[in-house]
Write a protein that holds these residues in place. Structure first.
Motif, PDB file in Angstrom:
ATOM      1  N   GLY A  56     -71.770   0.515  -4.450  1.00  0.00           N
ATOM      2  CA  GLY A  56     -71.105   1.059  -5.626  1.00  0.00           C
ATOM      3  C   GLY A  56     -70.956   2.557  -5.679  1.00  0.00           C
ATOM      4  N   PHE A  57     -71.236   3.253  -4.568  1.00  0.00           N
ATOM      5  CA  PHE A  57     -71.033   4.697  -4.517  1.00  0.00           C
ATOM      6  C   PHE A  57     -69.591   5.006  -4.109  1.00  0.00           C
ATOM      7  N   SER A  69     -70.756  13.696   8.940  1.00  0.00           N
ATOM      8  CA  SER A  69     -71.350  13.908   7.622  1.00  0.00           C
ATOM      9  C   SER A  69     -70.660  12.981   6.617  1.00  0.00           C
ATOM     10  N   PHE A  70     -71.392  12.633   5.560  1.00  0.00           N
ATOM     11  CA  PHE A  70     -70.772  11.853   4.492  1.00  0.00           C
ATOM     12  C   PHE A  70     -71.344  12.307   3.146  1.00  0.00           C
ATOM     13  N   CYS A  71     -70.603  12.011   2.088  1.00  0.00           N
ATOM     14  CA  CYS A  71     -71.072  12.279   0.734  1.00  0.00           C
ATOM     15  C   CYS A  71     -70.799  11.040  -0.101  1.00  0.00           C
ATOM     16  N   ALA A  72     -71.858  10.473  -0.653  1.00  0.00           N
ATOM     17  CA  ALA A  72     -71.741   9.290  -1.499  1.00  0.00           C
ATOM     18  C   ALA A  72     -72.131   9.680  -2.928  1.00  0.00           C
ATOM     19  N   LEU A 133     -75.781  12.553  -5.640  1.00  0.00           N
ATOM     20  CA  LEU A 133     -75.078  12.581  -4.371  1.00  0.00           C
ATOM     21  C   LEU A 133     -76.054  12.184  -3.280  1.00  0.00           C
ATOM     22  N   VAL A 134     -75.684  11.246  -2.451  1.00  0.00           N
ATOM     23  CA  VAL A 134     -76.431  10.977  -1.222  1.00  0.00           C
ATOM     24  C   VAL A 134     -75.622  11.644  -0.114  1.00  0.00           C
ATOM     25  N   LEU A 135     -76.212  12.686   0.462  1.00  0.00           N
ATOM     26  CA  LEU A 135     -75.477  13.549   1.389  1.00  0.00           C
ATOM     27  C   LEU A 135     -75.983  13.333   2.812  1.00  0.00           C
ATOM     28  N   GLY A 136     -75.090  12.918   3.677  1.00  0.00           N
ATOM     29  CA  GLY A 136     -75.435  12.750   5.085  1.00  0.00           C
ATOM     30  C   GLY A 136     -75.343  14.077   5.813  1.00  0.00           C
ATOM     31  N   THR A 137     -76.475  14.554   6.319  1.00  0.00           N
ATOM     32  CA  THR A 137     -76.536  15.878   6.951  1.00  0.00           C
ATOM     33  C   THR A 137     -76.819  15.715   8.441  1.00  0.00           C
ATOM     34  N   PRO A 138     -75.800  15.828   9.282  1.00  0.00           N
ATOM     35  CA  PRO A 138     -75.989  15.630  10.725  1.00  0.00           C
ATOM     36  C   PRO A 138     -76.655  16.834  11.378  1.00  0.00           C
ATOM     37  N   ALA A 139     -77.003  16.655  12.639  1.00  0.00           N
ATOM     38  CA  ALA A 139     -77.391  17.779  13.506  1.00  0.00           C
ATOM     39  C   ALA A 139     -78.553  18.589  12.955  1.00  0.00           C
ATOM     40  N   GLU A 140     -79.662  17.916  12.653  1.00  0.00           N
ATOM     41  CA  GLU A 140     -80.851  18.675  12.238  1.00  0.00           C
ATOM     42  C   GLU A 140     -81.638  19.144  13.446  1.00  0.00           C
TER      43      GLU A 140
END
Length: 297
Positions: A56-57, A69-72, A133-140
């Motif tokens: 439901g996001f 990256s993604f933002c939900a 916001l559920v934020l997908g943060t790549p490349a840590e």
């Protein structure tokens, strides 16, 4: 509004997470089984974004032009109107390390972030206000994905950002140091190591001298400082005096001021090695420095 209301809402959010336990465990295991390096986390990006959409996001894939990256988003107000209540960002990491996969547990960070997002969504639905916001943060592990997102404006409308990292013990006040990456190359001259060694300028000697000098330096740095690196090129064959060598270092300290001082001391080790061996040197201070984290001090 009272403490009992807070506790009841917390239990409600926890129940929403518990109801998805099997699904979250499955996501974690899938990401763990298919480790992907920085900026290459296509599989993790896809399954996490798909799952949040099903839950439901409102999901934006390849957010702000970053492919993985993604933002939900879930909010009590439409996405087309400014938020009138606090917006909380929950950060997910999901990249792996070369050779050893998810030894740092980023598959766990990913699903912990997803779980927190589900819990907050349930709480927002119950009280009728709020945004998450559920934020997908790549490349840590390499590349500085969060720095990319900061520079692209991902956090401009965020009031607080949270994440969790696995460890072998509970740590409420972790020490997170400032860090600067340094890449160095030495340039010498090839020669046959047996027939004419006097004609060579040994770039391997230069990088070994720098490595040794930095190791000696560690005795004289603060307890809050860290220096660690690897030799990324040391030549190709024993009978060829190497004309090229390279090293890659992380330099860490408790704050940017101390870090700058430590950077200068480390850099002198590389300069001295070039001078001693007759090599020339090129270097790059990677343009994504990390600041220290002040943990509720």
């Amino acid at each position: 509004h009272n403490m009992d209301d807070d506790n009841a809402l917390k239990e409600f959010a926890g129940s929403a997470i518990d109801a998805c336990l099997y699904e979250l465990t499955s996501l974690s295991l899938k990401i763990h089984a298919r480790p992907e390096l920085a900026y290459e986390e296509v599989y993790a990006h896809d399954i996490l974004a798909d799952y949040l959409e099903v839950k439901g996001f409102e999901v934006s894939r390849s957010y702000l032009g970053l492919q993985t990256s993604f933002c939900a988003r879930y909010s009590s107000s439409p996405s087309t109107t400014p938020a009138t209540t606090p917006t909380i960002a929950i950060l997910c990491e999901y990249d792996a390390l070369p050779g050893i996969g998810h030894a740092c547990g980023h598959n766990l960070i990913a699903v912990a972030g997803i779980a927190a997002g589900l819990g907050l969504k349930a709480a927002i639905e119950k009280i009728g206000k709020g945004s998450v916001l559920v934020l997908g943060t790549p490349a840590e592990e390499a590349g500085g994905g969060k720095i990319d997102l900061i520079r692209l404006g991902a956090f401009q409308q965020v009031d607080a950002a949270l994440m969790v990292h696995p460890s072998q013990h509970h740590c409420v006040y972790p020490r997170v140091l400032a860090m600067q990456e340094l890449k160095v190359e030495f340039h010498g001259r090839n020669s046959h190591a047996s027939a004419a060694p006097w004609d060579g300028v040994n770039a391997l000697d230069a990088v070994v001298a720098a490595y040794t000098s930095i190791s000696n330096l560690r005795q004289h740095i603060k307890m809050t400082d860290r220096i660690h690196g690897v030799i990324t090129d040391g030549g190709v064959k024993p009978n060829i005096i190497p004309s090229h060598s390279s090293a890659y270092y992380y330099i860490r300290s408790r704050n940017p001021k101390d870090l700058k001082l430590l950077q200068e001391r480390v850099f002198k080790c590389f300069q001295a090695a070039a001078l001693a061996t007759g090599c020339t040197m090129t270097h790059e201070w990677v343009d994504k420095p990390y600041w220290d984290v002040a943990t509720n001090t």
